[in-house]
Design a protein around this motif. Structure first.
Motif, short mmCIF file in Angstrom:
data_model
loop_
_atom_site.label_atom_id
_atom_site.label_comp_id
_atom_site.label_asym_id
_atom_site.label_seq_id
_atom_site.Cartn_x
_atom_site.Cartn_y
_atom_site.Cartn_z
N LYS A 1 29.12 30.99 78.93
CA LYS A 1 28.73 30.20 80.01
C LYS A 1 29.29 28.77 80.21
N ILE A 2 29.91 28.57 79.02
CA ILE A 2 30.28 27.02 78.78
C ILE A 2 31.15 26.36 79.99
N LEU A 3 31.96 27.18 80.69
CA LEU A 3 32.68 26.82 81.82
C LEU A 3 32.19 26.68 83.15
N THR A 4 31.09 27.72 83.01
CA THR A 4 30.32 27.70 84.39
C THR A 4 29.13 26.53 84.32
N ARG A 5 28.99 26.17 83.50
CA ARG A 5 27.73 25.19 83.27
C ARG A 5 28.13 23.72 83.43
N ARG A 6 29.61 23.69 83.19
CA ARG A 6 30.09 22.29 83.44
C ARG A 6 30.09 21.84 85.02
N VAL A 7 30.03 20.46 85.17
CA VAL A 7 30.05 20.01 86.58
C VAL A 7 31.48 19.59 86.64
N ASN A 8 32.12 20.25 87.60
CA ASN A 8 33.54 19.96 88.10
C ASN A 8 33.73 19.60 89.44
N LYS A 9 32.76 19.29 90.05
CA LYS A 9 32.81 18.70 91.46
C LYS A 9 31.58 17.56 91.53
N LEU B 1 20.72 19.48 94.30
CA LEU B 1 22.33 19.17 94.18
C LEU B 1 23.10 19.90 95.21
N VAL B 2 24.06 19.09 95.87
CA VAL B 2 25.09 19.78 96.61
C VAL B 2 26.35 19.25 96.54
N GLU B 3 27.21 19.98 96.47
CA GLU B 3 28.70 19.55 96.21
C GLU B 3 29.27 18.82 97.57
N VAL B 4 29.75 17.77 97.15
CA VAL B 4 30.38 16.70 98.08
C VAL B 4 31.86 16.47 97.77
N GLY B 5 32.53 15.66 98.64
CA GLY B 5 33.83 15.08 98.13
C GLY B 5 33.74 13.79 97.52
N TRP B 6 34.98 13.54 96.82
CA TRP B 6 34.97 12.26 96.26
C TRP B 6 34.42 11.04 96.86
N ASP B 7 35.04 10.94 98.12
CA ASP B 7 35.01 9.98 98.95
C ASP B 7 33.14 9.65 99.25
N GLU B 8 32.73 10.89 99.75
CA GLU B 8 31.44 10.64 99.82
C GLU B 8 30.38 10.38 98.52
#
Ligand code: SF4
Length: 145
Positions: A62-70, A82-89
């Motif tokens: 699960k190493i790849l799915t546990r990383r924070v990518n966004k 926690l909710v995914e948002v865009g970089w600007d936000e």
């Protein structure tokens, strides 16, 4: 049956020194089973404990799915999900909150941490940001943690 072990040379990712390591990979199971420091100009066949023995997490499927990518933020306080948002936000959220903390408690209420895994340039920017933008000398790095 004897396992077929393949040598895979790589660079240790724990810190910025860049020691070369040889991973021993069981080809049939596609798993790392051992690690040795490699000969290189950097580490001359040596490694610290982190590089030499800290590799077992690489076998976690699960190493790849546990990383924070966004970027993710908690929009409604510390207990909210926690909710995914865009970089600007995300950047605006951090900037607004740092400014609010600085205005309410003063610049020395904020501390920044650089990383031994970052480049010198990134660490330079981090300390510059803390001193010039936040207005504090509270800057350290992960090696002391
Ligand atoms: S000093 Fe240790 S952590 Fe840093 S690159 Fe070398 S083996 Fe890895």
């Amino acid at each position: 049956m004897v396992a077929k072990i393949k040598d895979v040379e790589t660079t240790c990712g724990y810190c910025g020194t860049g020691c070369r390591l040889t991973l021993k990979v069981d080809e049939e199971r596609n798993k790392i089973v051992d690690c040795e420091p490699a000969q290189s100009e950097i580490n001359e066949g040596k490694a610290c404990l982190k590089g030499w023995y800290g590799w077992d997490y690489l076998n976690d499927p699960k190493i790849l799915t546990r990383r924070v990518n966004k970027p993710m933020i908690r929009k409604n306080g510390r207990q909210s999900p926690l909710v995914e948002v865009g970089w600007d936000e995300a950047v605006k959220f951090v900037a607004d909150n740092l400014l609010a903390i600085k205005n309410k408690y003063g610049p020395d209420s904020i501390m920044g941490t650089g990383s031994g895994r970052s480049t010198n340039e990134n660490n330079y920017l981090m300390q510059k940001f803390m001193r010039a933008c936040i207005g504090t000398n509270n800057i350290d790095h992960c090696a002391r943690l």
